[in-house]
Scaffold this motif. Structure first.
Motif, PDB file in Angstrom:
ATOM      1  N   MET A 229       0.662  -1.306   0.071  1.00 50.10           N
ATOM      2  CA  MET A 229      -0.051  -0.041  -0.142  1.00 50.10           C
ATOM      3  C   MET A 229       0.911   1.299  -0.046  1.00 50.10           C
ATOM      4  N   ILE A 230       1.988   1.210   0.699  1.00 49.92           N
ATOM      5  CA  ILE A 230       2.816   2.303   0.918  1.00 49.92           C
ATOM      6  C   ILE A 230       3.409   2.574  -0.800  1.00 49.92           C
ATOM      7  N   ASN A 231       3.854   1.652  -1.276  1.00 46.98           N
ATOM      8  CA  ASN A 231       4.530   1.770  -2.550  1.00 46.98           C
ATOM      9  C   ASN A 231       3.556   2.299  -3.663  1.00 46.98           C
ATOM     10  N   SER A 232       2.071   1.994  -3.582  1.00 46.08           N
ATOM     11  CA  SER A 232       1.122   2.825  -4.458  1.00 46.08           C
ATOM     12  C   SER A 232       1.127   4.057  -4.193  1.00 46.08           C
ATOM     13  N   ILE A 233       1.022   4.637  -3.031  1.00 44.88           N
ATOM     14  CA  ILE A 233       1.036   5.919  -2.734  1.00 44.88           C
ATOM     15  C   ILE A 233       2.434   6.692  -3.230  1.00 44.88           C
ATOM     16  N   LYS A 234       3.502   6.067  -2.797  1.00 43.99           N
ATOM     17  CA  LYS A 234       4.756   6.405  -3.321  1.00 43.99           C
ATOM     18  C   LYS A 234       4.715   6.820  -4.923  1.00 43.99           C
ATOM     19  N   ASN A 235       4.203   5.696  -5.571  1.00 42.87           N
ATOM     20  CA  ASN A 235       4.303   5.692  -6.957  1.00 42.87           C
ATOM     21  C   ASN A 235       3.354   6.749  -7.751  1.00 42.87           C
ATOM     22  N   TYR A 236       2.168   6.965  -6.777  1.00 44.63           N
ATOM     23  CA  TYR A 236       1.078   7.830  -7.098  1.00 44.63           C
ATOM     24  C   TYR A 236       1.498   9.454  -7.140  1.00 44.63           C
ATOM     25  N   ILE A 237       2.475   9.518  -6.040  1.00 42.40           N
ATOM     26  CA  ILE A 237       3.053  10.958  -5.736  1.00 42.40           C
ATOM     27  C   ILE A 237       4.048  11.040  -6.726  1.00 42.40           C
ATOM     28  N   LYS A 238       4.930  10.127  -7.185  1.00 44.62           N
ATOM     29  CA  LYS A 238       5.902  10.484  -8.194  1.00 44.62           C
ATOM     30  C   LYS A 238       5.387  10.771  -9.232  1.00 44.62           C
ATOM     31  N   ILE A 239       4.462   9.941  -9.975  1.00 43.87           N
ATOM     32  CA  ILE A 239       3.662  10.346 -11.229  1.00 43.87           C
ATOM     33  C   ILE A 239       3.153  11.481 -11.044  1.00 43.87           C
ATOM     34  N   LEU A 240       2.578  12.209  -9.846  1.00 41.81           N
ATOM     35  CA  LEU A 240       1.788  13.479  -9.842  1.00 41.81           C
ATOM     36  C   LEU A 240       2.949  14.374 -10.131  1.00 41.81           C
ATOM     37  N   GLU A 241       3.953  14.222  -9.481  1.00 42.83           N
ATOM     38  CA  GLU A 241       4.945  15.203  -9.674  1.00 42.83           C
ATOM     39  C   GLU A 241       5.565  15.209 -11.264  1.00 42.83           C
ATOM     40  N   ILE A 242       5.626  14.271 -11.721  1.00 45.68           N
ATOM     41  CA  ILE A 242       6.076  14.357 -13.183  1.00 45.68           C
ATOM     42  C   ILE A 242       5.177  14.754 -14.098  1.00 45.68           C
ATOM     43  N   LEU A 243       3.835  14.706 -13.769  1.00 45.15           N
ATOM     44  CA  LEU A 243       2.791  15.307 -14.723  1.00 45.15           C
ATOM     45  C   LEU A 243       2.692  16.713 -14.461  1.00 45.15           C
ATOM     46  N   ASN A 244       2.945  17.206 -13.014  1.00 39.37           N
ATOM     47  CA  ASN A 244       3.044  18.433 -12.942  1.00 39.37           C
ATOM     48  C   ASN A 244       3.985  19.307 -13.480  1.00 39.37           C
ATOM     49  N   SER A 245       5.192  18.773 -13.752  1.00 35.65           N
ATOM     50  CA  SER A 245       6.360  19.201 -14.049  1.00 35.65           C
ATOM     51  C   SER A 245       6.491  19.357 -15.512  1.00 35.65           C
ATOM     52  N   LEU A 246       5.385  18.834 -16.480  1.00 34.50           N
ATOM     53  CA  LEU A 246       5.381  19.045 -17.526  1.00 34.50           C
ATOM     54  C   LEU A 246       4.726  20.149 -18.273  1.00 34.50           C
ATOM     55  N   GLU A 247       4.271  21.099 -17.191  1.00 30.08           N
ATOM     56  CA  GLU A 247       4.047  22.339 -17.526  1.00 30.08           C
ATOM     57  C   GLU A 247       2.980  22.531 -18.691  1.00 30.08           C
ATOM     58  N   MET A 248       1.909  21.668 -18.350  1.00 29.44           N
ATOM     59  CA  MET A 248       0.618  21.737 -19.631  1.00 29.44           C
ATOM     60  C   MET A 248      -0.110  22.967 -19.153  1.00 29.44           C
ATOM     61  N   ASP A 249      -1.069  23.269 -20.098  1.00 28.65           N
ATOM     62  CA  ASP A 249      -2.180  24.186 -19.927  1.00 28.65           C
ATOM     63  C   ASP A 249      -3.421  23.619 -19.418  1.00 28.65           C
ATOM     64  N   HIS A 250      -3.799  23.806 -18.201  1.00 29.58           N
ATOM     65  CA  HIS A 250      -4.897  22.951 -17.729  1.00 29.58           C
ATOM     66  C   HIS A 250      -6.163  23.880 -17.773  1.00 29.58           C
ATOM     67  N   PRO A 251      -7.195  23.555 -18.528  1.00 26.14           N
ATOM     68  CA  PRO A 251      -8.497  24.306 -18.756  1.00 26.14           C
ATOM     69  C   PRO A 251      -8.989  24.552 -17.156  1.00 26.14           C
ATOM     70  N   ILE A 252      -9.644  25.625 -17.083  1.00 22.02           N
ATOM     71  CA  ILE A 252     -10.197  26.319 -15.705  1.00 22.02           C
ATOM     72  C   ILE A 252     -11.702  25.782 -15.924  1.00 22.02           C
ATOM     73  N   ASN A 253     -12.205  25.042 -15.108  1.00 17.06           N
ATOM     74  CA  ASN A 253     -13.549  24.821 -14.944  1.00 17.06           C
ATOM     75  C   ASN A 253     -14.202  26.008 -13.870  1.00 17.06           C
ATOM     76  N   LYS A 254     -15.025  27.010 -14.682  1.00 17.96           N
ATOM     77  CA  LYS A 254     -15.420  28.137 -13.873  1.00 17.96           C
ATOM     78  C   LYS A 254     -16.918  27.676 -13.510  1.00 17.96           C
ATOM     79  N   SER A 255     -17.450  26.694 -14.170  1.00 18.04           N
ATOM     80  CA  SER A 255     -18.898  26.686 -13.638  1.00 18.04           C
ATOM     81  C   SER A 255     -19.200  25.493 -12.886  1.00 18.04           C
ATOM     82  N   GLY A 256     -20.317  25.386 -12.260  1.00 14.72           N
ATOM     83  CA  GLY A 256     -20.534  24.125 -11.449  1.00 14.72           C
ATOM     84  C   GLY A 256     -19.638  23.776 -10.007  1.00 14.72           C
ATOM     85  N   LYS A 257     -19.711  22.856  -9.480  1.00 14.46           N
ATOM     86  CA  LYS A 257     -18.827  22.602  -8.182  1.00 14.46           C
ATOM     87  C   LYS A 257     -17.498  22.558  -8.368  1.00 14.46           C
TER      88      LYS A 257
END
Length: 77
Positions: free
Chosen positions: A1-29
């Motif tokens: 279980m710990i490895n899955s969280i570590k993998n998730y965090i590492k993958i999220l860091e890599i995706l964040n480092s790609l500097e992609m444009d993220h659409p902004i959801n202004k409507s709804g919750k």
């Protein structure tokens, strides 16, 4: 279980480092987690060869990721 969280965090860091444009959801919750976090969950399950979403959500429970979404919301997004 710990490895899955570590993998998730590492993958999220890599995706964040790609500097992609993220659409902004202004409507709804405001979603509980961002689109990148949903994609990171998906990549984590693929990387760890987790075939079932039930297995994924058993491994990544609310104690480890308090902002996680339910499986049905994960499927919709």
């Amino acid at each position: 279980m710990i490895n899955s969280i570590k993998n998730y965090i590492k993958i999220l860091e890599i995706l964040n480092s790609l500097e992609m444009d993220h659409p902004i959801n202004k409507s709804g919750k405001k979603p509980k987690i961002s689109d990148l976090e949903v994609v990171s969950l998906s990549f984590t399950s693929e990387y760890m060869s987790i075939d079932s979403e039930n297995s994924l959500f058993r491994q990544i429970n609310r104690v480890d990721l308090p902002y996680s979404i339910e499986r049905s919301q994960y499927n919709k997004r």
